[in-house]
Design an enzyme around this catalytic site. Structure first.
Site, PDB file in Angstrom:
ATOM      1  N   LYS A   1       0.821  -1.329   0.079  1.00 38.97           N
ATOM      2  CA  LYS A   1       0.084   0.052  -0.145  1.00 38.97           C
ATOM      3  C   LYS A   1       0.876   1.259  -0.049  1.00 38.97           C
ATOM      4  O   LYS A   1       0.605   2.238  -0.729  1.00 38.97           O
ATOM      5  CB  LYS A   1      -1.012  -0.172   1.316  1.00 38.97           C
ATOM      6  CG  LYS A   1      -1.849   1.199   1.280  1.00 38.97           C
ATOM      7  CD  LYS A   1      -3.154   0.782   2.028  1.00 38.97           C
ATOM      8  CE  LYS A   1      -2.892   0.862   3.552  1.00 38.97           C
ATOM      9  NZ  LYS A   1      -2.538   2.120   4.208  1.00 38.97           N
TER      10      LYS A   1
ATOM     11  N   ARG B   1      -8.658  12.014  12.588  1.00 40.44           N
ATOM     12  CA  ARG B   1      -7.286  11.825  12.850  1.00 40.44           C
ATOM     13  C   ARG B   1      -6.407  13.186  12.798  1.00 40.44           C
ATOM     14  O   ARG B   1      -6.624  14.210  12.080  1.00 40.44           O
ATOM     15  CB  ARG B   1      -6.801  10.774  11.885  1.00 40.44           C
ATOM     16  CG  ARG B   1      -7.424   9.410  11.895  1.00 40.44           C
ATOM     17  CD  ARG B   1      -7.005   8.560  10.927  1.00 40.44           C
ATOM     18  NE  ARG B   1      -5.611   7.990  11.247  1.00 40.44           N
ATOM     19  CZ  ARG B   1      -4.860   7.339  10.248  1.00 40.44           C
ATOM     20  NH1 ARG B   1      -5.449   6.820   9.100  1.00 40.44           N
ATOM     21  NH2 ARG B   1      -3.555   7.088  10.484  1.00 40.44           N
TER      22      ARG B   1
ATOM     23  N   GLN C   1       4.570   9.187   7.217  1.00 37.05           N
ATOM     24  CA  GLN C   1       3.696  10.032   6.459  1.00 37.05           C
ATOM     25  C   GLN C   1       4.283  11.388   6.624  1.00 37.05           C
ATOM     26  O   GLN C   1       4.260  12.219   5.623  1.00 37.05           O
ATOM     27  CB  GLN C   1       2.399   9.902   7.041  1.00 37.05           C
ATOM     28  CG  GLN C   1       1.805   8.446   6.697  1.00 37.05           C
ATOM     29  CD  GLN C   1       0.410   8.285   7.226  1.00 37.05           C
ATOM     30  OE1 GLN C   1      -0.098   9.027   7.917  1.00 37.05           O
ATOM     31  NE2 GLN C   1      -0.238   7.419   6.750  1.00 37.05           N
TER      32      GLN C   1
ATOM     33  N   ASP D   1       1.575  -0.996  11.667  1.00 38.31           N
ATOM     34  CA  ASP D   1       0.371  -1.512  11.069  1.00 38.31           C
ATOM     35  C   ASP D   1       0.119  -2.918  11.633  1.00 38.31           C
ATOM     36  O   ASP D   1      -0.867  -3.404  11.546  1.00 38.31           O
ATOM     37  CB  ASP D   1       0.507  -1.253   9.842  1.00 38.31           C
ATOM     38  CG  ASP D   1       0.356  -0.020   9.131  1.00 38.31           C
ATOM     39  OD1 ASP D   1      -0.085   0.903  10.319  1.00 38.31           O
ATOM     40  OD2 ASP D   1       0.821   0.350   7.963  1.00 38.31           O
TER      41      ASP D   1
ATOM     42  N   ARG E   1      -6.506   1.696  18.051  1.00 37.34           N
ATOM     43  CA  ARG E   1      -6.489   0.263  17.910  1.00 37.34           C
ATOM     44  C   ARG E   1      -5.836  -0.452  19.441  1.00 37.34           C
ATOM     45  O   ARG E   1      -6.083  -1.428  19.632  1.00 37.34           O
ATOM     46  CB  ARG E   1      -5.099   0.159  17.113  1.00 37.34           C
ATOM     47  CG  ARG E   1      -5.817   0.457  15.728  1.00 37.34           C
ATOM     48  CD  ARG E   1      -4.669   0.022  14.507  1.00 37.34           C
ATOM     49  NE  ARG E   1      -5.255   0.014  13.296  1.00 37.34           N
ATOM     50  CZ  ARG E   1      -4.829   0.164  11.955  1.00 37.34           C
ATOM     51  NH1 ARG E   1      -3.409   0.254  11.996  1.00 37.34           N
ATOM     52  NH2 ARG E   1      -5.441   0.368  10.736  1.00 37.34           N
TER      53      ARG E   1
HETATM   54  C1  S3P Z   1       2.360   4.790   6.057  1.00 31.90           C
HETATM   55  C2  S3P Z   1       2.940   5.060   7.353  1.00 31.90           C
HETATM   56  C3  S3P Z   1       2.621   4.545   8.736  1.00 31.90           C
HETATM   57  C4  S3P Z   1       1.371   3.499   8.497  1.00 31.90           C
HETATM   58  C5  S3P Z   1       0.508   3.974   7.278  1.00 31.90           C
HETATM   59  C6  S3P Z   1       1.254   3.978   6.126  1.00 31.90           C
HETATM   60  C7  S3P Z   1       3.016   5.349   5.018  1.00 31.90           C
HETATM   61  O1  S3P Z   1       1.908   5.788   9.451  1.00 31.90           O
HETATM   62  O2  S3P Z   1       0.695   3.207   9.806  1.00 31.90           O
HETATM   63  O3  S3P Z   1      -0.483   2.753   7.198  1.00 31.90           O
HETATM   64  O4  S3P Z   1       2.738   4.709   3.835  1.00 31.90           O
HETATM   65  O5  S3P Z   1       3.856   6.242   5.114  1.00 31.90           O
HETATM   66  P1  S3P Z   1       2.649   6.907  10.155  1.00 31.90           P
HETATM   67  O6  S3P Z   1       3.470   7.569   9.346  1.00 31.90           O
HETATM   68  O7  S3P Z   1       1.380   7.919  10.622  1.00 31.90           O
HETATM   69  O8  S3P Z   1       3.115   6.360  11.411  1.00 31.90           O
END
Ligand code: S3P
Length: 454
Positions: free
Chosen positions: A33, A134, A181, A332, A363
């Protein structure tokens, strides 16, 4: 093609997971993903046509594809999993006519906000109820330093209005939460920003953005400093288009993996799974719990380490208390890891997991509630969870509310396979956000997951 890629994959809202003695066979899990989102977004910033094979066609990733199209980027689906993106160069987006709906996808909202922050366009981002709860301040603060003007409901939540900077300034930022992220939002904003932007993370998070940007010719460097990993990029970046095959998602593979470990007889092979060390915390933790997991055929796909995972059940699992430094590498995977810990023998303590409360649901609270309903003793703290493993199958005959969270739904579907009686999971529709083929894949391995009449 239009119809095909906008098609909604629907999963019934109530699933019933029945005790299943045996899980065997080979299963191909869908594309990663995180890498799929990034391939679309970085492809949009390249000069020329990029091609992606094995793109995850789940609701979250389709939200990103639709958003990019709305901002003038030609994105098309050639065949199942095969997509092309006609990049407009860094800074080539046009202002969308309507708000961009990110659905349930935090990655879409946060990374796209970064992409827009250094371009002279105004974009409104909306999302579903879960995404609208969020936290967004974590990206709003650094993006404002680039010069973007961002407003949010209550100063913190979607809808988010992003007015990108006409003359963006480079940024040096130390995120207060370990978040790929946040890091990626900053790197995306940096692509159209003259000068050197740096993100310093005290705990390393998934590095798919860094790998992809380097492969596209960006001037990106990573340095280990006393403060942590310093990732720097020079803008504006002229990125080459790419052709990439997306590895299988380790976060999706986690469900059949744990299922094979907790049913009576399990032997499951999962080929072509991403094994980026920033994502393999679950495998390491399960091995520490006594799981028999072997990896074969290690190779590199799309600039990422990949391998075939072989999982053999039948060994009793023991409790584990992972080092909090490992948390980002399995962020995750906690819902399904909690299920493994509940079936294991002894007390597991998970510390440093407070950010799990800011995911698609809280969670920690949702898993604690569901596991207690299945007869497991748990103790919740603000950023920890203690699980007294029962050392065998959990009690069933319960109904779990997945709280609209795909990973909670899948975790309890797996828990039900190893329970003494069926488990009903309400809110299973959400599984389509990351793993639309979950039910079919599990059934092919021998799992008894049924659709329930409501
Ligand atoms: C992701 C980073 C994670 C993860 C999310 C996907 C990404 O989030 O939980 O499902 O693709 O960069 P966080 O950066 O908020 O930890």
């Amino acid at each position: 093609m239009e119809r095909a890629w906008n098609r909604k994959v629907s999963i019934p809202d109530v699933l019933v997971a029945q005790p299943s003695r045996r899980l065997t066979g080979k299963a191909r899990v869908p594309g990663d993903k995180s890498i799929s989102h990034r391939a679309l977004m970085f492809g949009a910033c390249a000069v020329g046509i990029s091609r992606v094979m094995g793109l995850l066609e789940s609701a979250d990733v389709l939200a990103t594809a639709t958003a990019l199209r709305a901002m003038g980027v030609p994105v098309s689906r050639e065949a199942k999993g095969v997509w092309t993106i006609t990049g407009r160069g860094s800074g080539g987006l046009s202002e969308p006519v309507r708000p961009i709906d990110c659905g349930n996808s935090g990655t879409s909202a946060r990374l796209l906000a970064g992409l827009v922050a250094s371009q002279p366009i105004r974009v409104i981002f909306t999302g579903d109820d879960s995404l609208s709860r969020r936290p967004m301040r974590r990206i709003m603060r650094p993006l404002a330093v680039f010069g973007a003007r961002i407003t949010a409901r209550n100063g913190e939540h979607l809808p988010l209005v992003v007015e990108g900077a006409r003359d963006p300034l480079p940024v040096c930022w130390r995120p207060e939460v370990a978040s790929a992220q946040v890091k990626s939002a900053i790197l995306l904003a940096a692509l159209n920003t003259p000068g050197r932007t740096t993100v310093i993370e005290s705990t390393a998070t998934r590095d798919h953005s860094e790998r992809m940007l380097r492969a596209m010719g960006a001037a990106l460097s990573v340095e280990r400093t006393e403060e942590g990993h310093a990732i720097s990029i020079e803008g504006p970046a002229e990125l080459h288009p790419f052709e990439i095959a997306v590895p299988g998602d380790p976060s999706s593979a986690a469900f059949p993996m744990v299922a094979a470990l907790i049913v009576e007889e399990g032997e499951v092979r999962l080929p072509g799974i991403g094994l980026n060390p920033t994502r393999t915390g679950l495998i390491d933790t399960l091995v520490e719990m006594g799981a028999d997991i072997a990896i074969a055929n290690r190779r590199t796909v799309g600039g990422e380490p990949v391998g075939d995972i072989m999982v053999r059940g039948g060994r009793a699992l023991t409790a584990v208390s992972p080092d909090p430094a490992q948390v980002p590498a399995m962020i995750d995977e906690f819902p399904i890891l909690f299920v493994a810990a509940a079936c294991a023998k002894g007390r597991s303590i998970f510390r440093g997991i407070g950010d799990l409360r800011a995911k698609e649901s809280d969670r920690i609270a949702e898993m604690a509630k569901g596991l207690s309903a299945m007869g497991v003793r748990v103790e919740e703290g603000p950023d920890c969870l203690v699980i007294e493993g029962v050392g065998g199958p959990l009690a069933g005959d319960v109904e779990i509310d997945a709280a609209g969270d795909h990973r909670i739904a899948m975790a309890f579907a797996v828990a039900g396979l190893a329970a003494r009686a069926p488990v009903r999971i309400r809110g299973s529709e959400s599984i389509a956000t990351s793993f639309p083929g979950f039910v079919d894949l599990m059934r092919d391995l021998g799992a008894r997951i049924l659709e329930a009449a409501e």
